[in-house]
Enzyme design. Structure first.
Site, PDB file in Angstrom:
ATOM      1  N   TYR A  53       0.441  -0.945   0.253  1.00 16.97           N
ATOM      2  CA  TYR A  53      -0.204  -0.083   0.177  1.00 16.97           C
ATOM      3  C   TYR A  53       1.032   1.161   0.191  1.00 16.97           C
ATOM      4  O   TYR A  53       1.732   1.803   0.679  1.00 16.97           O
ATOM      5  CB  TYR A  53      -0.789   0.178   0.913  1.00 16.97           C
ATOM      6  N   PRO A 217     -16.085  -3.078   0.340  1.00 14.96           N
ATOM      7  CA  PRO A 217     -17.681  -2.832   1.189  1.00 14.96           C
ATOM      8  C   PRO A 217     -18.158  -1.755  -0.140  1.00 14.96           C
ATOM      9  O   PRO A 217     -19.428  -1.909  -0.191  1.00 14.96           O
ATOM     10  CB  PRO A 217     -17.762  -2.918   2.049  1.00 14.96           C
ATOM     11  N   GLY A 221     -17.589  -3.611  -9.590  1.00 16.09           N
ATOM     12  CA  GLY A 221     -16.374  -3.597 -10.075  1.00 16.09           C
ATOM     13  C   GLY A 221     -15.067  -3.732  -9.553  1.00 16.09           C
ATOM     14  O   GLY A 221     -14.649  -4.136  -8.110  1.00 16.09           O
ATOM     15  N   VAL A 226     -17.653   3.669  -6.495  1.00 14.87           N
ATOM     16  CA  VAL A 226     -18.997   4.144  -5.232  1.00 14.87           C
ATOM     17  C   VAL A 226     -20.185   3.716  -5.498  1.00 14.87           C
ATOM     18  O   VAL A 226     -20.442   4.407  -7.390  1.00 14.87           O
ATOM     19  CB  VAL A 226     -18.482   5.009  -4.571  1.00 14.87           C
ATOM     20  N   PHE A 227     -21.068   3.400  -5.681  1.00 12.57           N
ATOM     21  CA  PHE A 227     -22.017   2.581  -5.836  1.00 12.57           C
ATOM     22  C   PHE A 227     -22.927   3.129  -5.185  1.00 12.57           C
ATOM     23  O   PHE A 227     -24.117   3.323  -5.866  1.00 12.57           O
ATOM     24  CB  PHE A 227     -22.186   0.930  -5.827  1.00 12.57           C
TER      25      PHE A 227
HETATM   26  N1  LIG Z   1      -6.495  -7.585  -0.074  1.00 12.74           N
HETATM   27  C1  LIG Z   1      -7.159  -7.457  -1.047  1.00 12.74           C
HETATM   28  O1  LIG Z   1      -6.686  -7.962  -2.500  1.00 12.74           O
HETATM   29  C2  LIG Z   1      -7.452  -6.107  -1.100  1.00 12.74           C
HETATM   30  C3  LIG Z   1      -7.573  -5.612  -2.207  1.00 12.74           C
HETATM   31  C4  LIG Z   1      -8.130  -4.131  -2.311  1.00 12.74           C
HETATM   32  C5  LIG Z   1      -8.022  -3.484  -0.460  1.00 12.74           C
HETATM   33  N2  LIG Z   1      -8.138  -4.636   0.562  1.00 12.74           N
HETATM   34  C6  LIG Z   1      -8.683  -3.461   1.862  1.00 12.74           C
HETATM   35  O2  LIG Z   1      -9.350  -3.231   1.981  1.00 12.74           O
HETATM   36  C7  LIG Z   1      -9.671  -1.658   2.569  1.00 12.74           C
HETATM   37  C8  LIG Z   1     -10.391  -1.022   1.596  1.00 12.74           C
HETATM   38  O3  LIG Z   1     -10.493  -1.157   0.155  1.00 12.74           O
HETATM   39  P1  LIG Z   1     -11.647   0.293  -0.445  1.00 12.74           P
HETATM   40  O4  LIG Z   1     -10.998   1.362   0.347  1.00 12.74           O
HETATM   41  O5  LIG Z   1     -11.528  -0.270  -1.582  1.00 12.74           O
HETATM   42  O6  LIG Z   1     -12.884   0.100   0.038  1.00 12.74           O
HETATM   43  P2  LIG Z   1     -14.375   0.563  -0.055  1.00 12.74           P
HETATM   44  O7  LIG Z   1     -14.551   0.986   1.894  1.00 12.74           O
HETATM   45  O8  LIG Z   1     -14.769   0.402  -0.620  1.00 12.74           O
HETATM   46  O9  LIG Z   1     -14.112   2.077  -0.674  1.00 12.74           O
HETATM   47  C9  LIG Z   1     -12.742   3.257  -0.724  1.00 12.74           C
HETATM   48  C10 LIG Z   1     -12.838   4.933  -1.002  1.00 12.74           C
HETATM   49  O10 LIG Z   1     -14.470   5.054  -0.982  1.00 12.74           O
HETATM   50  C11 LIG Z   1     -14.521   6.109  -0.885  1.00 12.74           C
HETATM   51  N3  LIG Z   1     -16.224   5.644  -0.522  1.00 12.74           N
HETATM   52  C12 LIG Z   1     -16.852   5.088  -0.037  1.00 12.74           C
HETATM   53  N4  LIG Z   1     -18.041   5.909   0.345  1.00 12.74           N
HETATM   54  C13 LIG Z   1     -18.087   6.589  -0.174  1.00 12.74           C
HETATM   55  C14 LIG Z   1     -19.167   7.717  -1.034  1.00 12.74           C
HETATM   56  N5  LIG Z   1     -20.319   7.462  -0.006  1.00 12.74           N
HETATM   57  N6  LIG Z   1     -19.165   8.184  -1.587  1.00 12.74           N
HETATM   58  C15 LIG Z   1     -18.739   8.587  -2.006  1.00 12.74           C
HETATM   59  N7  LIG Z   1     -17.477   8.255  -1.483  1.00 12.74           N
HETATM   60  C16 LIG Z   1     -17.963   6.917  -0.781  1.00 12.74           C
HETATM   61  C17 LIG Z   1     -13.879   7.027   0.366  1.00 12.74           C
HETATM   62  O11 LIG Z   1     -14.182   8.124  -0.135  1.00 12.74           O
HETATM   63  P3  LIG Z   1     -13.253   8.493   1.514  1.00 12.74           P
HETATM   64  O12 LIG Z   1     -11.753   8.717   2.264  1.00 12.74           O
HETATM   65  O13 LIG Z   1     -13.334  10.358   1.134  1.00 12.74           O
HETATM   66  O14 LIG Z   1     -14.969   8.270   2.550  1.00 12.74           O
HETATM   67  C18 LIG Z   1     -12.610   5.886  -0.192  1.00 12.74           C
HETATM   68  O15 LIG Z   1     -11.690   6.514  -1.137  1.00 12.74           O
HETATM   69  C19 LIG Z   1      -8.441  -1.173   1.749  1.00 12.74           C
HETATM   70  O16 LIG Z   1      -8.249   0.027   2.605  1.00 12.74           O
HETATM   71  C20 LIG Z   1      -7.805  -2.488   2.506  1.00 12.74           C
HETATM   72  O17 LIG Z   1      -7.289  -2.464   3.272  1.00 12.74           O
HETATM   73  C21 LIG Z   1      -7.841  -5.477   0.014  1.00 12.74           C
END
Ligand SMILES: NC(=O)c1ccc[n+]([C@@H]2O[C@H](COP(=O)([O-])OP(=O)(O)OC[C@H]3O[C@@H](n4cnc5c(N)ncnc54)[C@H](OP(=O)(O)O)[C@@H]3O)[C@@H](O)[C@H]2O)c1
Length: 306
Positions: A53, A217, A221, A226-227
């Site tokens: 990361y 979550p 895709g 974000v959905f």
């Molecule tokens: N094991 C793996 O292969 C893998 C792969 C990917 C990720 N991960 C882990 O999973 C964690 C979460 O992944 P992710 O960050 O992709 O997940 P996420 O929680 O689905 O997405 C977060 C992003 O979406 C934005 N967001 C969330 N809700 C929103 C809303 N209602 N309106 C506008 N923007 C919104 C957030 O912006 P804001 O910050 O402005 O809220 C942030 O940029 C990562 O930090 C990592 O630790 C693991």
């Protein structure tokens, strides 16, 4: 304070939500400090990292923003991942040991509560992984082990040699990426939804006390966006908004409540770096969606029940 649960078959008591630190290098240090402080106040003291990361930057920023020292360390749970390298995956002893040393250095700690193997390595030698885990466990550098993006057979292959139980499997799962749920609802049907892409990983993890940690979550895709509030998903957003209005919470809360309602006791890894959204996620731990609400969200995402 968010409620706690047991991580897999380990003795670790963890919050039902975890903070994913993949995007921590996108915010400034004072914001990171505020964000982490809020997480701790809400009882979300579980932080998910990976050596890749921000090329290690996210772990460094985290350690600085939390002002890591022995007292701080005792009160948090640190998980990190390794095994992804440029152009390859690498579960060799040499790479895992080197990665863990780098992670510990950047996080300014001498142990990880949990180490996950990030993505399956086609050239994995399970005996070598077992030996590596033995070294990490006996040296005290890693207390618990798990995997990420692994299917049941890959887990069984590792578990044949690894002496300690693998306690977590981090997998992509959101309302709009629910193939692991979908295939179980369409068993033996001639439709696309019946395609079992993961070897029934959801049932396997439940059967074997392996905690599923849904990643991304809020994304549809593969990091496409974000959905929530997205015009590509009108029916889904309408349904989520209706349910959010009923419980007097935001759509963010309902998206997480949908994951938490699943009886597999999953631990979503939330990626927001926004303190208000983090608090909304925490509120989800107090909401128990009805069966009808859960299924109506599933259907509104475009899924058809057989
Ligand atoms: N094991 C793996 O292969 C893998 C792969 C990917 C990720 N991960 C882990 O999973 C964690 C979460 O992944 P992710 O960050 O992709 O997940 P996420 O929680 O689905 O997405 C977060 C992003 O979406 C934005 N967001 C969330 N809700 C929103 C809303 N209602 N309106 C506008 N923007 C919104 C957030 O912006 P804001 O910050 O402005 O809220 C942030 O940029 C990562 O930090 C990592 O630790 C693991």
């Amino acid at each position: 304070m968010v409620r706690k649960m047991r991580l897999g078959s380990s003795s670790l008591e963890v919050p039902v939500l975890a903070v994913g630190c993949m995007r921590m290098n996108k915010i400034e240090k004072p914001e990171a400090e505020r964000f982490i402080q809020t997480a701790l106040e809400e009882g979300v003291n579980f932080f998910d990292h990976a050596d890749i990361y921000g090329h290690g930057e996210c772990e460094e920023i985290f350690a600085e923003a939390i002002h890591m020292n022995d007292d701080v360390r005792e009160n948090i749970i640190l998980q990190s991942k390794c095994g992804i390298r440029k152009g390859m995956f690498d579960f060799s002893k040499e790479h895992i040991l080197e990665s863990v040393d780098g992670i510990l250095h950047r996080l300014r700690t001498d142990y990880l509560d949990v180490l996950l193997l990030h993505r399956p390595d086609a050239l994995v030698e399970p005996e070598e992984v077992a030996e590596t885990f033995d070294i990490l466990k006996s040296s005290g550098k890693v207390r618990n082990f798990g995997v990420s993006n692994h299917n049941p057979m890959q887990i069984q292959l590792l578990q044949k040699y690894v002496k300690v139980p693998l306690v977590a499997n981090q997998l992509q799962l959101s309302i709009t990426n629910s193939t692991m749920i979908k295939s179980g609802l369409n068993v033996n049907m001639e439709n696309d939804a019946a395609v079992n892409r993961d070897g029934s990983v959801l049932d396997y993890c439940r059967l074997n006390d392996i905690t599923i940690q849904p990643w991304s979550p809020f994304q549809y895709g593969f990091f496409e966006g974000v959905f929530l509030g997205n015009e590509k998903f009108p029916e889904l957003n309408q349904r989520i908004d209706e349910i959010a209005a009923k419980y007097e919470v935001t759509n963010t809360t309902i998206a997480i409540a949908w994951l938490l309602r699943h009886p597999a006791n999953m631990q979503p890894i939330i990626g927001t770096m926004n303190t208000e959204r983090l608090k909304d996620c925490c509120k989800a731990t107090t909401i128990h969606l009805t069966r009808e609400e859960w299924y109506s969200i599933y259907r509104a995402a475009g899924n058809i029940l057989p």
